[in-house]
Design a protein around this motif. Structure first.
Motif, mmCIF file in Angstrom:
data_model
loop_
_atom_site.group_PDB
_atom_site.id
_atom_site.type_symbol
_atom_site.label_atom_id
_atom_site.label_comp_id
_atom_site.label_asym_id
_atom_site.label_seq_id
_atom_site.Cartn_x
_atom_site.Cartn_y
_atom_site.Cartn_z
ATOM 1 N N LYS A 1 4.088 -20.573 -64.218
ATOM 2 C CA LYS A 1 5.416 -21.173 -64.195
ATOM 3 C C LYS A 1 5.474 -22.501 -64.927
ATOM 4 O O LYS A 1 6.561 -23.018 -65.205
ATOM 5 N N GLY A 2 4.318 -23.063 -65.230
ATOM 6 C CA GLY A 2 4.283 -24.337 -65.918
ATOM 7 C C GLY A 2 4.678 -25.515 -65.061
ATOM 8 O O GLY A 2 5.136 -26.538 -65.564
ATOM 9 N N GLU A 3 4.519 -25.371 -63.732
ATOM 10 C CA GLU A 3 4.887 -26.456 -62.827
ATOM 11 C C GLU A 3 3.733 -27.423 -62.584
ATOM 12 O O GLU A 3 3.954 -28.559 -62.175
ATOM 13 N N HIS A 4 2.526 -26.950 -62.804
ATOM 14 C CA HIS A 4 1.359 -27.787 -62.574
ATOM 15 C C HIS A 4 0.447 -27.758 -63.804
ATOM 16 O O HIS A 4 0.371 -26.749 -64.514
ATOM 17 N N TYR A 5 -0.243 -28.888 -63.996
ATOM 18 C CA TYR A 5 -1.064 -29.038 -65.194
ATOM 19 C C TYR A 5 -2.429 -29.614 -64.812
ATOM 20 O O TYR A 5 -2.583 -30.314 -63.811
ATOM 21 N N GLY A 6 -3.392 -29.291 -65.643
ATOM 22 C CA GLY A 6 -4.721 -29.856 -65.506
ATOM 23 C C GLY A 6 -5.066 -30.681 -66.728
ATOM 24 O O GLY A 6 -4.378 -30.619 -67.762
ATOM 25 N N SER B 1 -1.270 -32.671 -54.421
ATOM 26 C CA SER B 1 -1.956 -31.588 -55.110
ATOM 27 C C SER B 1 -3.069 -32.152 -55.981
ATOM 28 O O SER B 1 -2.990 -33.282 -56.458
ATOM 29 N N ILE B 2 -4.116 -31.354 -56.164
ATOM 30 C CA ILE B 2 -5.184 -31.786 -57.068
ATOM 31 C C ILE B 2 -4.733 -31.677 -58.524
ATOM 32 O O ILE B 2 -5.347 -32.268 -59.407
ATOM 33 N N MET B 3 -3.657 -30.917 -58.788
ATOM 34 C CA MET B 3 -3.151 -30.765 -60.147
ATOM 35 C C MET B 3 -2.053 -31.799 -60.408
ATOM 36 O O MET B 3 -1.617 -32.514 -59.513
ATOM 37 N N PHE B 4 -1.598 -31.873 -61.663
ATOM 38 C CA PHE B 4 -0.591 -32.843 -62.072
ATOM 39 C C PHE B 4 0.730 -32.135 -62.365
ATOM 40 O O PHE B 4 0.768 -30.924 -62.566
ATOM 41 N N GLU B 5 1.806 -32.927 -62.399
ATOM 42 C CA GLU B 5 3.133 -32.393 -62.679
ATOM 43 C C GLU B 5 3.667 -33.003 -63.974
ATOM 44 O O GLU B 5 3.216 -34.062 -64.421
#
Length: 297
Positions: free
Chosen positions: A143-148, A226-230
């Motif tokens: 969905k492209g809501e979270h990024y690493g 979250s451990i991921m980024f937005e």
């Protein structure tokens, strides 16, 4: 409030749990969280060990005692000695620093603390820093809501080196750097989060530390970070080069605060290098690089 005031000190205290869930109680000790980074002033946080079964009122009493302490803290590089006589707050706890010394790679630093009749000492060194060559952002879900973020940096595999990644997300109101999840690296024993980019480089996936509240002494009630980024997050990644002793200390902290390891699972004290007390005094050669999440897509 109880969980917040225990903060990182509890990690150094929980030593054993019997089958009957009785705590093994040891004498109170001072816990030191001290760092000196290249280009930065030394910072020392002092807390005390407490029993996991300590009641709220007793914790508050111990906390007030911390605020009333008048420790004599000094750092020496072998040529000059400075007093850390400026007290600030790091989260809920007193931290001591000075503008009279800046960390330099290649130097060795001795920490000396005298407090309430106790004498604590520790020694560390600052390795040469490694620059972060680039930060690459990738989508972590469809969905492209979270990024690493993947960080790339040069590394000489013929030289045994140790690293720790830290992250500061200004969009998430971070006021300081927090250790990245699984961010502790031994270049001769790479984990699954680290892969060879080329003959002289490493790539490492960088995450947020979801235990931000614990490490800063802030009580949010619960943690949904979250451990991921937005998209839109403004992130600064810090790469710290460590010596082998500091690496073992940060590896222990990393394991203790991983999502799948609860505090009850900690059955022995974490590694430390403070004589006369508990905790750590770590030198770091550091470099940083910034990235805004989502601008790449």
């Amino acid at each position: 409030m109880k969980s917040a005031l225990k903060s990182l000190a509890i990690l150094f205290l929980i030593t054993a749990v019997s089958c009957e869930a009785d705590w093994v109680v040891y004498p109170d000790q001072f816990v030191v969280e001290g760092t000196i980074e290249s280009g930065r002033n030394p910072v020392v946080i002092i807390t005390k060990t407490i029993s996991p079964s300590t009641e709220d009122l007793d914790i508050m009493e111990e906390y007030m005692k911390l605020l009333s302490l008048d420790p004599v803290i000094s750092v020496s590089d072998g040529n000059c000695t400075v007093q850390l006589n400026t007290m600030t707050m790091s989260g809920a706890f007193p931290a001591y620093t000075t503008s009279g010394m800046v960390g330099e790679p290649g130097k060795t630093y001795t920490l000396d603390i005298r407090c309430n009749g106790q004498h604590l000492t520790a020694v560390t060194s600052i390795p040469e820093p490694k620059a972060i060559d680039s930060l690459t952002v990738y989508r972590s879900d469809s969905k492209g809501e979270h990024y690493g973020i993947t960080a790339s940096f040069s590394d000489d595999r013929d030289v045994h080196s140790w690293y720790q990644f830290f992250v500061m997300n200004e969009t998430a109101d971070d006021e300081r750097f927090y250790p990245s999840g699984v961010g502790t690296i031994d270049n001769w024993n790479l984990n699954t989060y680290c892969t060879m980019a080329n003959a002289a480089g490493l790539q490492h996936k960088v995450y947020q530390n979801i235990h931000k509240e614990l490490l800063s002494g802030i009580d949010s009630g619960h943690n949904e970070r979250s451990i991921m980024f937005e998209a839109g997050d403004e992130v600064t990644v810090k790469l710290a080069t460590l010596d082998s002793i500091s690496y073992e200390i940060w590896r222990g902290l990393d394991r203790a605060t991983k999502t799948d390891i609860g505090f009850v699972a900690i059955i022995e004290n974490l590694n430390g290098n403070v004589n006369g007390g508990m905790g750590f005094w770590c030198g770091m050669g550091v470099s940083t690089l910034n990235v805004t999440i989502g601008q790449q897509f």
